[in-house]
Design a protein around this motif. Sequence first.
Motif, PDB file in Angstrom:
ATOM      1  N   GLY A  96     -24.542  17.368 -25.553  1.00  0.00           N
ATOM      2  CA  GLY A  96     -24.940  17.555 -26.945  1.00  0.00           C
ATOM      3  C   GLY A  96     -26.389  17.199 -27.191  1.00  0.00           C
ATOM      4  N   GLN A  97     -26.842  17.530 -28.395  1.00  0.00           N
ATOM      5  CA  GLN A  97     -28.192  17.211 -28.856  1.00  0.00           C
ATOM      6  C   GLN A  97     -28.063  16.120 -29.909  1.00  0.00           C
ATOM      7  N   TRP A  98     -28.894  15.085 -29.823  1.00  0.00           N
ATOM      8  CA  TRP A  98     -28.747  13.908 -30.660  1.00  0.00           C
ATOM      9  C   TRP A  98     -29.998  13.668 -31.482  1.00  0.00           C
ATOM     10  N   THR A  99     -29.801  13.135 -32.668  1.00  0.00           N
ATOM     11  CA  THR A  99     -30.889  12.764 -33.561  1.00  0.00           C
ATOM     12  C   THR A  99     -30.499  11.440 -34.214  1.00  0.00           C
ATOM     13  N   GLU A 100     -31.239  11.026 -35.222  1.00  0.00           N
ATOM     14  CA  GLU A 100     -30.937   9.783 -35.948  1.00  0.00           C
ATOM     15  C   GLU A 100     -31.064  10.031 -37.435  1.00  0.00           C
ATOM     16  N   LEU A 101     -30.401   9.173 -38.215  1.00  0.00           N
ATOM     17  CA  LEU A 101     -30.562   9.183 -39.674  1.00  0.00           C
ATOM     18  C   LEU A 101     -31.184   7.848 -40.080  1.00  0.00           C
ATOM     19  N   VAL A 102     -30.504   7.087 -40.926  1.00  0.00           N
ATOM     20  CA  VAL A 102     -31.059   5.858 -41.488  1.00  0.00           C
ATOM     21  C   VAL A 102     -31.031   4.690 -40.507  1.00  0.00           C
ATOM     22  N   THR A 103     -29.883   4.442 -39.873  1.00  0.00           N
ATOM     23  CA  THR A 103     -29.705   3.227 -39.071  1.00  0.00           C
ATOM     24  C   THR A 103     -30.276   3.325 -37.662  1.00  0.00           C
ATOM     25  N   GLN A 123     -12.537  -6.980 -38.478  1.00  0.00           N
ATOM     26  CA  GLN A 123     -11.271  -7.712 -38.487  1.00  0.00           C
ATOM     27  C   GLN A 123     -10.536  -7.427 -37.182  1.00  0.00           C
ATOM     28  N   GLN A 124      -9.896  -8.437 -36.636  1.00  0.00           N
ATOM     29  CA  GLN A 124      -9.120  -8.292 -35.403  1.00  0.00           C
ATOM     30  C   GLN A 124      -7.649  -8.146 -35.775  1.00  0.00           C
ATOM     31  N   VAL A 125      -7.021  -7.085 -35.275  1.00  0.00           N
ATOM     32  CA  VAL A 125      -5.587  -6.872 -35.481  1.00  0.00           C
ATOM     33  C   VAL A 125      -4.993  -6.466 -34.137  1.00  0.00           C
ATOM     34  N   GLY A 126      -4.185  -7.328 -33.559  1.00  0.00           N
ATOM     35  CA  GLY A 126      -3.585  -7.037 -32.262  1.00  0.00           C
ATOM     36  C   GLY A 126      -4.652  -6.759 -31.219  1.00  0.00           C
ATOM     37  N   THR A 127      -4.559  -5.608 -30.569  1.00  0.00           N
ATOM     38  CA  THR A 127      -5.477  -5.234 -29.487  1.00  0.00           C
ATOM     39  C   THR A 127      -6.772  -4.594 -29.987  1.00  0.00           C
ATOM     40  N   HIS A 128      -6.884  -4.351 -31.287  1.00  0.00           N
ATOM     41  CA  HIS A 128      -8.008  -3.587 -31.820  1.00  0.00           C
ATOM     42  C   HIS A 128      -8.850  -4.365 -32.828  1.00  0.00           C
ATOM     43  N   SER A 129     -10.077  -3.900 -32.989  1.00  0.00           N
ATOM     44  CA  SER A 129     -10.954  -4.368 -34.057  1.00  0.00           C
ATOM     45  C   SER A 129     -11.031  -3.268 -35.096  1.00  0.00           C
ATOM     46  N   ILE A 130     -11.065  -3.672 -36.339  1.00  0.00           N
ATOM     47  CA  ILE A 130     -11.249  -2.741 -37.445  1.00  0.00           C
ATOM     48  C   ILE A 130     -12.648  -2.976 -37.990  1.00  0.00           C
ATOM     49  N   PHE A 131     -13.498  -1.959 -37.857  1.00  0.00           N
ATOM     50  CA  PHE A 131     -14.850  -2.030 -38.393  1.00  0.00           C
ATOM     51  C   PHE A 131     -14.825  -1.440 -39.805  1.00  0.00           C
ATOM     52  N   MET A 132     -15.237  -2.214 -40.784  1.00  0.00           N
ATOM     53  CA  MET A 132     -15.405  -1.727 -42.157  1.00  0.00           C
ATOM     54  C   MET A 132     -16.870  -1.347 -42.286  1.00  0.00           C
ATOM     55  N   CYS A 133     -17.128  -0.057 -42.530  1.00  0.00           N
ATOM     56  CA  CYS A 133     -18.465   0.494 -42.406  1.00  0.00           C
ATOM     57  C   CYS A 133     -18.951   1.103 -43.712  1.00  0.00           C
ATOM     58  N   GLN A 134     -20.054   0.580 -44.223  1.00  0.00           N
ATOM     59  CA  GLN A 134     -20.661   1.177 -45.413  1.00  0.00           C
ATOM     60  C   GLN A 134     -21.507   2.367 -44.990  1.00  0.00           C
ATOM     61  N   VAL A 135     -21.253   3.518 -45.598  1.00  0.00           N
ATOM     62  CA  VAL A 135     -21.981   4.750 -45.279  1.00  0.00           C
ATOM     63  C   VAL A 135     -23.329   4.718 -45.981  1.00  0.00           C
ATOM     64  N   VAL A 136     -24.408   4.883 -45.182  1.00  0.00           N
ATOM     65  CA  VAL A 136     -25.759   4.864 -45.745  1.00  0.00           C
ATOM     66  C   VAL A 136     -26.471   6.205 -45.576  1.00  0.00           C
ATOM     67  N   GLY A 137     -25.842   7.135 -44.853  1.00  0.00           N
ATOM     68  CA  GLY A 137     -26.416   8.466 -44.667  1.00  0.00           C
ATOM     69  C   GLY A 137     -25.337   9.448 -44.246  1.00  0.00           C
ATOM     70  N   ILE A 138     -25.498  10.708 -44.663  1.00  0.00           N
ATOM     71  CA  ILE A 138     -24.555  11.769 -44.311  1.00  0.00           C
ATOM     72  C   ILE A 138     -25.361  12.998 -43.919  1.00  0.00           C
ATOM     73  N   LYS A 139     -24.934  13.655 -42.809  1.00  0.00           N
ATOM     74  CA  LYS A 139     -25.570  14.902 -42.372  1.00  0.00           C
ATOM     75  C   LYS A 139     -24.474  15.929 -42.124  1.00  0.00           C
ATOM     76  N   TYR A 140     -24.621  17.119 -42.716  1.00  0.00           N
ATOM     77  CA  TYR A 140     -23.679  18.222 -42.539  1.00  0.00           C
ATOM     78  C   TYR A 140     -24.263  19.243 -41.567  1.00  0.00           C
TER      79      TYR A 140
END
Length: 167
Positions: A96-103, A123-140
């Motif tokens: 693929g071809q990659w670029t960047e936005l805000v972060t 947050q840790q739940v069992g075998t997984h981590s749950i990342f709560m992520c604030q969206v700071v940019g969107i690209k369509y």
Amino acid sequence: MIEATDFRDAMSLLTTAVNVVTTKGESGIYGFTASAVCSVTDTPPTLLVCMNQAARSHAHFSDNKILSVNVLGAQHESISNAFASKLGSSERFEYGQWTELVTGAPVLEDALVSFDCVIDDIQQVGTHSIFMCQVVGIKYAEPQDGQHESLVYFNRAYSRVGQVDIT
């Protein structure tokens, strides 16, 4: 008690979008294929991303505290497979071809949509981590031939779903 294999078999029948989740920062550049991604709220725009704590890149996502969720189109099956494989991190990004936005987290240029995020909480739940992520940019992405087709996973196999844009 429900056995883990029974739970996994049942969850294989839940159709999910296929995503490549990426990060880049002092801890390096990493990515993985994920189906456990969903919207939490639109105020503020927030996504939930689940990641196995045993994954090679888990600590890097936690350390970098940023990520992008790249929703894959039907043409991205090879990218999904690369990011789910045992390839090294730099080898994965050769797809693929990659670029960047805000972060600065890598964004797939022709993903159906990419969400650039800051990780607000883990947050840790069992075998997984749950990342709560604030969206700071969107690209369509621009539709190909007037149509978007999404790569989805159902019953342990890839499928495609699509919508023709009427303009």
